[in-house]
Structures are given as C-alpha cells and as structure tokens.
Design a protein around this motif. Sequence first.
Motif, PDB file in Angstrom:
ATOM      1  N   GLY A  16      47.800  37.572  44.172  1.00 37.63           N
ATOM      2  CA  GLY A  16      46.398  37.177  44.083  1.00 37.63           C
ATOM      3  C   GLY A  16      45.769  36.999  45.447  1.00 37.63           C
ATOM      4  N   ASN A  17      46.504  36.407  46.370  1.00 39.38           N
ATOM      5  CA  ASN A  17      45.990  36.251  47.736  1.00 39.38           C
ATOM      6  C   ASN A  17      45.746  37.599  48.395  1.00 39.38           C
ATOM      7  OD1 ASN A  17      45.713  33.438  48.222  1.00 39.38           O
ATOM      8  ND2 ASN A  17      47.940  33.216  48.311  1.00 39.38           N
ATOM      9  N   ALA A  18      46.657  38.544  48.174  1.00 38.96           N
ATOM     10  CA  ALA A  18      46.501  39.879  48.754  1.00 38.96           C
ATOM     11  C   ALA A  18      45.266  40.575  48.191  1.00 38.96           C
ATOM     12  CB  ALA A  18      47.757  40.711  48.485  1.00 38.96           C
ATOM     13  N   ALA A  19      45.051  40.424  46.879  1.00 37.35           N
ATOM     14  CA  ALA A  19      43.883  41.050  46.249  1.00 37.35           C
ATOM     15  C   ALA A  19      42.591  40.448  46.778  1.00 37.35           C
ATOM     16  CB  ALA A  19      43.962  40.878  44.740  1.00 37.35           C
ATOM     17  N   ALA A  20      42.560  39.122  46.930  1.00 35.49           N
ATOM     18  CA  ALA A  20      41.354  38.457  47.434  1.00 35.49           C
ATOM     19  C   ALA A  20      41.062  38.865  48.877  1.00 35.49           C
ATOM     20  CB  ALA A  20      41.511  36.951  47.327  1.00 35.49           C
ATOM     21  N   ARG A  21      42.105  39.003  49.691  1.00 31.09           N
ATOM     22  CA  ARG A  21      41.923  39.388  51.096  1.00 31.09           C
ATOM     23  C   ARG A  21      41.466  40.830  51.250  1.00 31.09           C
ATOM     24  NH1 ARG A  21      46.802  36.368  51.913  1.00 31.09           N
ATOM     25  NH2 ARG A  21      47.963  38.340  51.886  1.00 31.09           N
ATOM     26  N   SER A  22      41.723  41.652  50.243  1.00 22.35           N
ATOM     27  CA  SER A  22      41.358  43.069  50.339  1.00 22.35           C
ATOM     28  C   SER A  22      39.856  43.298  50.188  1.00 22.35           C
ATOM     29  CB  SER A  22      42.105  43.875  49.262  1.00 22.35           C
ATOM     30  OG  SER A  22      41.603  43.566  47.963  1.00 22.35           O
ATOM     31  N   GLN A  69      30.492  36.278  32.736  1.00 25.85           N
ATOM     32  CA  GLN A  69      30.421  37.408  33.659  1.00 25.85           C
ATOM     33  C   GLN A  69      31.650  38.303  33.600  1.00 25.85           C
ATOM     34  OE1 GLN A  69      29.473  35.602  37.496  1.00 25.85           O
ATOM     35  NE2 GLN A  69      27.350  36.296  37.265  1.00 25.85           N
ATOM     36  N   LEU A  70      32.734  37.813  33.026  1.00 21.97           N
ATOM     37  CA  LEU A  70      33.929  38.647  32.897  1.00 21.97           C
ATOM     38  C   LEU A  70      33.720  39.800  31.934  1.00 21.97           C
ATOM     39  CD1 LEU A  70      36.714  35.910  32.880  1.00 21.97           C
ATOM     40  CD2 LEU A  70      36.167  37.510  34.714  1.00 21.97           C
ATOM     41  N   ASN A  71      32.650  39.762  31.171  1.00 22.83           N
ATOM     42  CA  ASN A  71      32.344  40.888  30.283  1.00 22.83           C
ATOM     43  C   ASN A  71      31.927  42.127  31.066  1.00 22.83           C
ATOM     44  OD1 ASN A  71      32.791  39.384  27.925  1.00 22.83           O
ATOM     45  ND2 ASN A  71      30.702  38.580  27.937  1.00 22.83           N
ATOM     46  N   GLY A  72      31.483  41.928  32.323  1.00 20.57           N
ATOM     47  CA  GLY A  72      31.021  43.074  33.110  1.00 20.57           C
ATOM     48  C   GLY A  72      31.939  43.446  34.251  1.00 20.57           C
ATOM     49  N   GLY A  73      33.027  42.759  34.414  1.00 24.68           N
ATOM     50  CA  GLY A  73      33.943  43.038  35.512  1.00 24.68           C
ATOM     51  C   GLY A  73      34.645  41.771  35.939  1.00 24.68           C
ATOM     52  N   PHE A  74      35.109  41.753  37.182  1.00 23.14           N
ATOM     53  CA  PHE A  74      35.820  40.579  37.686  1.00 23.14           C
ATOM     54  C   PHE A  74      35.157  40.086  38.972  1.00 23.14           C
ATOM     55  CE2 PHE A  74      38.928  42.465  34.927  1.00 23.14           C
ATOM     56  CZ  PHE A  74      39.513  41.358  34.315  1.00 23.14           C
ATOM     57  N   PRO A  75      34.336  39.032  38.842  1.00 17.85           N
ATOM     58  CA  PRO A  75      33.769  38.442  40.061  1.00 17.85           C
ATOM     59  C   PRO A  75      34.892  37.881  40.940  1.00 17.85           C
ATOM     60  CG  PRO A  75      32.651  37.631  38.087  1.00 17.85           C
ATOM     61  CD  PRO A  75      33.884  38.344  37.639  1.00 17.85           C
ATOM     62  N   ILE A  76      34.754  38.024  42.241  1.00 24.30           N
ATOM     63  CA  ILE A  76      35.766  37.495  43.143  1.00 24.30           C
ATOM     64  C   ILE A  76      35.913  35.989  42.946  1.00 24.30           C
ATOM     65  CG2 ILE A  76      36.345  37.128  45.587  1.00 24.30           C
ATOM     66  CD1 ILE A  76      34.974  39.784  46.189  1.00 24.30           C
ATOM     67  N   SER A  77      34.816  35.314  42.640  1.00 24.52           N
ATOM     68  CA  SER A  77      34.879  33.860  42.449  1.00 24.52           C
ATOM     69  C   SER A  77      35.801  33.490  41.285  1.00 24.52           C
ATOM     70  CB  SER A  77      33.477  33.296  42.206  1.00 24.52           C
ATOM     71  OG  SER A  77      32.889  33.876  41.046  1.00 24.52           O
ATOM     72  N   SER A  78      35.811  34.297  40.228  1.00 24.74           N
ATOM     73  CA  SER A  78      36.691  34.016  39.086  1.00 24.74           C
ATOM     74  C   SER A  78      38.152  34.217  39.463  1.00 24.74           C
ATOM     75  CB  SER A  78      36.325  34.921  37.901  1.00 24.74           C
ATOM     76  OG  SER A  78      35.052  34.599  37.390  1.00 24.74           O
ATOM     77  N   ILE A  79      38.412  35.252  40.244  1.00 21.35           N
ATOM     78  CA  ILE A  79      39.772  35.498  40.714  1.00 21.35           C
ATOM     79  C   ILE A  79      40.249  34.324  41.568  1.00 21.35           C
ATOM     80  CG2 ILE A  79      41.224  36.966  42.172  1.00 21.35           C
ATOM     81  CD1 ILE A  79      40.518  38.306  39.562  1.00 21.35           C
ATOM     82  N   LYS A  80      39.374  33.849  42.462  1.00 22.46           N
ATOM     83  CA  LYS A  80      39.756  32.746  43.352  1.00 22.46           C
ATOM     84  C   LYS A  80      39.950  31.441  42.580  1.00 22.46           C
ATOM     85  CE  LYS A  80      37.774  34.555  47.638  1.00 22.46           C
ATOM     86  NZ  LYS A  80      36.763  34.340  48.721  1.00 22.46           N
ATOM     87  N   LYS A  81      39.124  31.214  41.564  1.00 24.03           N
ATOM     88  CA  LYS A  81      39.280  29.993  40.767  1.00 24.03           C
ATOM     89  C   LYS A  81      40.606  30.003  40.011  1.00 24.03           C
ATOM     90  CE  LYS A  81      34.374  28.953  40.111  1.00 24.03           C
ATOM     91  NZ  LYS A  81      33.240  28.918  39.146  1.00 24.03           N
ATOM     92  N   LEU A  82      40.939  31.155  39.436  1.00 25.08           N
ATOM     93  CA  LEU A  82      42.205  31.248  38.717  1.00 25.08           C
ATOM     94  C   LEU A  82      43.377  31.146  39.693  1.00 25.08           C
ATOM     95  CD1 LEU A  82      43.589  31.538  36.023  1.00 25.08           C
ATOM     96  CD2 LEU A  82      43.415  34.032  36.238  1.00 25.08           C
TER      97      LEU A  82
END
Length: 218
Positions: A16-22, A69-82
């Motif tokens: 997850g950290n690698a994905a967020a940094r990308s 908003q997950l219905n339209g994709g993956f906001p970076i904020s949702s990834i970071k919260k999870l």
Amino acid sequence: MQDHVLKRIDDLISRGNAAARSQSPQDYWMKDVVEAQSWFSSAANAIHQVAPPGSFYMAELKRIVEHEQLNGGFPISSIKKLLGLLQSVQHEAQAGLLVKLEDQVVALAFDDFLDHATQYHKAGKLKEAAVLGSAVLEDTIKRIARKSEIAVNGMSLEPLIDELTKRSVFTQVKAKRLKSYAAVRNHALHAEWEKLDIRDVGAQLSGLRELLDEHLWR
C-alpha cells in the motif's frame, strides 16, 4: 495472533505504501485501478479477518469501503485511509490488544447467554438452562486453551481442563469444579435429563460468570 497473519498484514502495508508513493501529489484518483482494487480488497479482507465484530475497526472499515466515490474509481485519500487503518490494526495485533478485545466481545455475548440461562433456571426450566450454560462452558474452555497455545481439535473438555491445570492456568480446586460443570454439559449433550439436578445447573451458571471474569474480561 498467528505469525502468518501478521506477515500478511506487513506485506499489505508495504504494498500500500508503494502504491501511494507511485502517485504524484496532484493526483486525485489512483491510476492503476486493477492494482488499487486488488490491494483494497485484500487489505479490507485482512482487517475483517482479525478485527472483532462490533469493534471500532469494523465500523471504520465499513465507513471507508462504502464511500460513494468508490463507485467511480479509487481516490488516493481512500487508499491512504485504509492503509492507516491497516497499520493501526497491525500495531494493536502486535501488542495483543485485538485478542483481548475479541475476548471481551465474546464475553459480552456469553453474558447474554448466561442471563437467559439464569432466567430459565429461576423458572425451573432445567433443560434450557443446562443447554445454554453448557454451550458457554465448552466454548470458553476451548478459547482459554487456544490462548495457552493448546490444540483443541478432537479434545474433549476434561483433557483440556487437565492440560490447563498442568500449565497452572487452573488450580486443582478450580479444575475439580470445572469438571463437575463438564458433567452437567455431558448430561445435557446426551439428553440425559434424569441425571441433571437443578442445583448443579445453578452452580454451573454461577461458576461460568467467574470463569468469564477471570479469563475473558481481564
């Protein structure tokens, strides 16, 4: 908590950290939707597997995964919260706090069972009281055994009680009392109602409250 579960969570955090940094600071959506979906699903499943039902973690997980908003994709904020929630779960698991929390959730449910069993007992409904009390007894003894790293598969209650006594989890006096509760459980399990005594069932219910307090609530 089993090492392979913690290792899986550790791997997911690294991923997850690698994905967020990308992503660049200007990005709002994750670019690789397939990878984001894969990680998001695995991270949510890992939390679901280790967090007790009814806990803050499960409520927060529900809030994150049901964001509109997950219905339209993956906001970076949702990834970071999870990712943050997953890291918190990891820290709590490493400290043994999730196991303690799970015990308390289970103890609360068992308290409800015992409340019902006590009402049956007071009403003279011997069968109902014995069956509910016996279910709590068996699950509680097995849960205590697992915490002591004793394999419970295929073992009946008395050998488990003996093993817990050898490890000083129970005193000899406590073990003798628990075996008397196990005898009540055996009669209830085999529908040997004529062998049950209302006083023995009452003693079992009282003793189970004490068992929960000593081994699950604390």
